[in-house]
Motif scaffolding. Structure first.
Motif, PDB file in Angstrom:
ATOM      1  N   THR A 238      -9.880  -4.200  -6.557  1.00 53.22           N
ATOM      2  CA  THR A 238     -10.497  -5.453  -6.111  1.00 53.22           C
ATOM      3  C   THR A 238      -9.478  -6.196  -5.260  1.00 53.22           C
ATOM      4  OG1 THR A 238      -9.717  -6.790  -7.961  1.00 53.22           O
ATOM      5  CG2 THR A 238     -11.774  -5.577  -8.294  1.00 53.22           C
ATOM      6  N   PHE A 239      -9.873  -7.295  -4.719  1.00 52.74           N
ATOM      7  CA  PHE A 239      -8.978  -8.074  -3.866  1.00 52.74           C
ATOM      8  C   PHE A 239      -8.740  -9.460  -4.445  1.00 52.74           C
ATOM      9  CE2 PHE A 239     -11.288  -4.921  -1.461  1.00 52.74           C
ATOM     10  CZ  PHE A 239     -10.245  -4.207  -0.906  1.00 52.74           C
ATOM     11  N   GLU A 240      -9.050  -9.613  -5.742  1.00 53.28           N
ATOM     12  CA  GLU A 240      -8.977 -10.930  -6.380  1.00 53.28           C
ATOM     13  C   GLU A 240      -7.552 -11.456  -6.492  1.00 53.28           C
ATOM     14  OE1 GLU A 240     -11.899 -12.382  -6.623  1.00 53.28           O
ATOM     15  OE2 GLU A 240     -12.675 -10.445  -5.991  1.00 53.28           O
ATOM     16  N   THR A 241      -6.559 -10.566  -6.571  1.00 56.95           N
ATOM     17  CA  THR A 241      -5.171 -11.015  -6.725  1.00 56.95           C
ATOM     18  C   THR A 241      -4.481 -11.252  -5.382  1.00 56.95           C
ATOM     19  OG1 THR A 241      -4.376  -8.741  -6.832  1.00 56.95           O
ATOM     20  CG2 THR A 241      -4.917  -9.817  -8.932  1.00 56.95           C
ATOM     21  N   VAL A 242      -5.164 -10.915  -4.292  1.00 55.90           N
ATOM     22  CA  VAL A 242      -4.585 -11.091  -2.958  1.00 55.90           C
ATOM     23  C   VAL A 242      -5.000 -12.469  -2.443  1.00 55.90           C
ATOM     24  CG1 VAL A 242      -4.474 -10.170  -0.618  1.00 55.90           C
ATOM     25  CG2 VAL A 242      -4.772  -8.616  -2.565  1.00 55.90           C
ATOM     26  N   PRO A 243      -4.054 -13.258  -1.954  1.00 60.71           N
ATOM     27  CA  PRO A 243      -4.395 -14.599  -1.462  1.00 60.71           C
ATOM     28  C   PRO A 243      -5.414 -14.546  -0.324  1.00 60.71           C
ATOM     29  CG  PRO A 243      -2.009 -14.303  -1.545  1.00 60.71           C
ATOM     30  CD  PRO A 243      -2.628 -12.963  -1.824  1.00 60.71           C
ATOM     31  N   GLU A 244      -6.364 -15.455  -0.364  1.00 60.60           N
ATOM     32  CA  GLU A 244      -7.353 -15.533   0.707  1.00 60.60           C
ATOM     33  C   GLU A 244      -6.631 -15.794   2.023  1.00 60.60           C
ATOM     34  OE1 GLU A 244     -11.599 -17.701   1.707  1.00 60.60           O
ATOM     35  OE2 GLU A 244     -10.563 -18.197  -0.146  1.00 60.60           O
TER      36      GLU A 244
ATOM     37  N   PRO B 178      -4.176  -6.211   3.687  1.00 62.21           N
ATOM     38  CA  PRO B 178      -3.562  -6.647   2.432  1.00 62.21           C
ATOM     39  C   PRO B 178      -2.430  -5.802   1.843  1.00 62.21           C
ATOM     40  CG  PRO B 178      -5.785  -5.856   2.071  1.00 62.21           C
ATOM     41  CD  PRO B 178      -5.579  -5.888   3.538  1.00 62.21           C
ATOM     42  N   GLY B 179      -1.868  -4.851   2.567  1.00 63.24           N
ATOM     43  CA  GLY B 179      -0.739  -4.094   2.045  1.00 63.24           C
ATOM     44  C   GLY B 179      -1.164  -3.152   0.941  1.00 63.24           C
ATOM     45  N   SER B 180      -0.542  -3.250  -0.227  1.00 65.19           N
ATOM     46  CA  SER B 180      -0.867  -2.375  -1.346  1.00 65.19           C
ATOM     47  C   SER B 180      -1.370  -3.178  -2.538  1.00 65.19           C
ATOM     48  CB  SER B 180       0.367  -1.574  -1.772  1.00 65.19           C
ATOM     49  OG  SER B 180       0.780  -0.720  -0.730  1.00 65.19           O
ATOM     50  N   ILE B 181      -2.344  -2.595  -3.237  1.00 67.12           N
ATOM     51  CA  ILE B 181      -2.903  -3.205  -4.441  1.00 67.12           C
ATOM     52  C   ILE B 181      -2.923  -2.134  -5.521  1.00 67.12           C
ATOM     53  CG2 ILE B 181      -4.944  -4.270  -5.480  1.00 67.12           C
ATOM     54  CD1 ILE B 181      -5.759  -5.165  -2.642  1.00 67.12           C
ATOM     55  N   THR B 182      -2.423  -2.462  -6.726  1.00 63.18           N
ATOM     56  CA  THR B 182      -2.456  -1.526  -7.839  1.00 63.18           C
ATOM     57  C   THR B 182      -3.412  -2.045  -8.904  1.00 63.18           C
ATOM     58  OG1 THR B 182      -0.180  -0.826  -7.416  1.00 63.18           O
ATOM     59  CG2 THR B 182      -1.083  -0.345  -9.601  1.00 63.18           C
ATOM     60  N   GLU B 183      -4.370  -1.216  -9.270  1.00 63.96           N
ATOM     61  CA  GLU B 183      -5.338  -1.525 -10.320  1.00 63.96           C
ATOM     62  C   GLU B 183      -5.513  -0.274 -11.172  1.00 63.96           C
ATOM     63  OE1 GLU B 183      -7.089  -4.424 -10.758  1.00 63.96           O
ATOM     64  OE2 GLU B 183      -6.817  -5.471  -8.862  1.00 63.96           O
TER      65      GLU B 183
ATOM     66  N   ALA C  21      -5.271  -1.838  12.651  1.00 66.86           N
ATOM     67  CA  ALA C  21      -4.644  -2.589  13.745  1.00 66.86           C
ATOM     68  C   ALA C  21      -4.290  -3.982  13.216  1.00 66.86           C
ATOM     69  CB  ALA C  21      -5.596  -2.679  14.931  1.00 66.86           C
ATOM     70  N   ALA C  22      -3.174  -4.508  13.624  1.00 65.52           N
ATOM     71  CA  ALA C  22      -2.639  -5.772  13.102  1.00 65.52           C
ATOM     72  C   ALA C  22      -3.673  -6.890  13.096  1.00 65.52           C
ATOM     73  CB  ALA C  22      -1.428  -6.201  13.917  1.00 65.52           C
ATOM     74  N   GLY C  23      -3.813  -7.523  11.947  1.00 68.67           N
ATOM     75  CA  GLY C  23      -4.630  -8.708  11.804  1.00 68.67           C
ATOM     76  C   GLY C  23      -6.125  -8.503  11.844  1.00 68.67           C
ATOM     77  N   GLN C  24      -6.598  -7.258  11.845  1.00 71.10           N
ATOM     78  CA  GLN C  24      -8.031  -7.052  11.981  1.00 71.10           C
ATOM     79  C   GLN C  24      -8.795  -7.239  10.678  1.00 71.10           C
ATOM     80  OE1 GLN C  24      -9.197  -3.661  14.205  1.00 71.10           O
ATOM     81  NE2 GLN C  24      -8.908  -4.863  16.036  1.00 71.10           N
ATOM     82  N   PHE C  25      -8.230  -6.854   9.557  1.00 73.37           N
ATOM     83  CA  PHE C  25      -8.920  -6.998   8.287  1.00 73.37           C
ATOM     84  C   PHE C  25      -8.171  -8.006   7.431  1.00 73.37           C
ATOM     85  CE2 PHE C  25     -10.671  -3.120   9.808  1.00 73.37           C
ATOM     86  CZ  PHE C  25     -11.969  -3.107   9.315  1.00 73.37           C
ATOM     87  N   CYS C  26      -8.885  -9.031   6.973  1.00 70.30           N
ATOM     88  CA  CYS C  26      -8.272 -10.086   6.180  1.00 70.30           C
ATOM     89  C   CYS C  26      -9.072 -10.309   4.902  1.00 70.30           C
ATOM     90  CB  CYS C  26      -8.210 -11.389   6.969  1.00 70.30           C
ATOM     91  SG  CYS C  26      -7.185 -11.257   8.457  1.00 70.30           S
ATOM     92  N   VAL C  27      -8.387 -10.786   3.867  1.00 72.43           N
ATOM     93  CA  VAL C  27      -9.028 -11.092   2.595  1.00 72.43           C
ATOM     94  C   VAL C  27      -9.706 -12.447   2.708  1.00 72.43           C
ATOM     95  CG1 VAL C  27      -8.646 -11.534   0.139  1.00 72.43           C
ATOM     96  CG2 VAL C  27      -7.374  -9.708   1.305  1.00 72.43           C
ATOM     97  N   LEU C  28     -11.002 -12.463   2.443  1.00 74.88           N
ATOM     98  CA  LEU C  28     -11.787 -13.686   2.486  1.00 74.88           C
ATOM     99  C   LEU C  28     -12.699 -13.743   1.273  1.00 74.88           C
ATOM    100  CD1 LEU C  28     -12.896 -13.518   6.239  1.00 74.88           C
ATOM    101  CD2 LEU C  28     -11.091 -14.950   5.279  1.00 74.88           C
ATOM    102  N   ASP C  29     -13.126 -14.921   0.918  1.00 75.73           N
ATOM    103  CA  ASP C  29     -14.110 -15.086  -0.140  1.00 75.73           C
ATOM    104  C   ASP C  29     -15.489 -14.970   0.491  1.00 75.73           C
ATOM    105  OD1 ASP C  29     -16.033 -16.774  -1.843  1.00 75.73           O
ATOM    106  OD2 ASP C  29     -14.297 -16.487  -3.145  1.00 75.73           O
TER     107      ASP C  29
END
Length: 192
Positions: free
Chosen positions: A28-34, A39-44, A54-62
């Motif tokens: 999930t992306f709940e621990t990544v700041p909006e 988002p780099g790496s996430i461990t679950e 490509a830089a800045g194309q995908f961002c964590v949003l609510d």
């Protein structure tokens, strides 16, 4: 064949039937700041997913902030997701895993109807599977679906949308691995 070899081979065959139980995990992306992009790496659940694009194309949003409708804050999208935020760009999103997996499913969505998502799987750089998935209408003009593949082992997925898209809740299951003692018994039985 002597009794030792017969017994050892039988135990090895029984042992090969018992494999290490693979634990499924949901990324999930709940621990990544909006607002965090790519988002780099996430461990679950003991599995690490690393994201690249490509830089800045995908961002964590609510999801509620993105479309302005609280009714969307339910499965399959809830809370934070990763969305392509650069209008008109179709760069793929790559997700690499630190373990070999046997299946994946994820929620995806578009702001427009008639769009599709290509999900491809790779093992050590070689394509091993892929399929294109379509959306169904959801509330507030958001169109979503579930993409899933299983069967062939893989360690990386690549997602390509027909236009800007978002994803949430990546469900994965590691490939089951035979217990080491089973392999040892098989080798001992074969050696005599």
């Amino acid at each position: 064949m002597n009794v030792w070899r017969s017994t050892t081979c039988a135990l090895a065959i029984i042992g090969l039937a018992s494999v290490t139980t693979a634990r499924a995990a949901t990324i999930t992306f709940e621990t990544v700041p909006e607002g965090a992009c790519t988002p780099g790496s996430i461990t679950e659940g003991g599995i690490t997913a690393s994201f690249a694009t490509a830089a800045g194309q995908f961002c964590v949003l609510d999801i509620v902030d993105l479309v302005g409708d609280p009714s969307l804050n339910t499965a399959p999208f809830s809370g934070h997701g990763v969305f392509n935020t650069v209008a008109g760009t179709l760069a793929p999103l790559e997700v690499s895993f630190d373990t070999v997996l046997s299946d994946v499913s994820l929620a995806f969505g578009f702001a427009a109807s008639g769009q599709s998502l290509l999900l491809e799987t790779f093992l050590t750089g070689t394509a091993v599977g892929g399929n294109t998935f379509s959306t169904v209408p959801n509330a507030a003009g958001f169109f979503s679906g579930i993409a899933s593949l299983s069967g062939a082992s893989f360690d990386r997925i690549v997602l390509t949308g027909s236009t800007n898209f978002g994803i949430d809740n990546i469900n994965v299951t590691p490939t089951a691995i035979p217990e080491p003692t089973s392999l040892l018994l098989l080798g001992t039985g074969a050696a005599g």
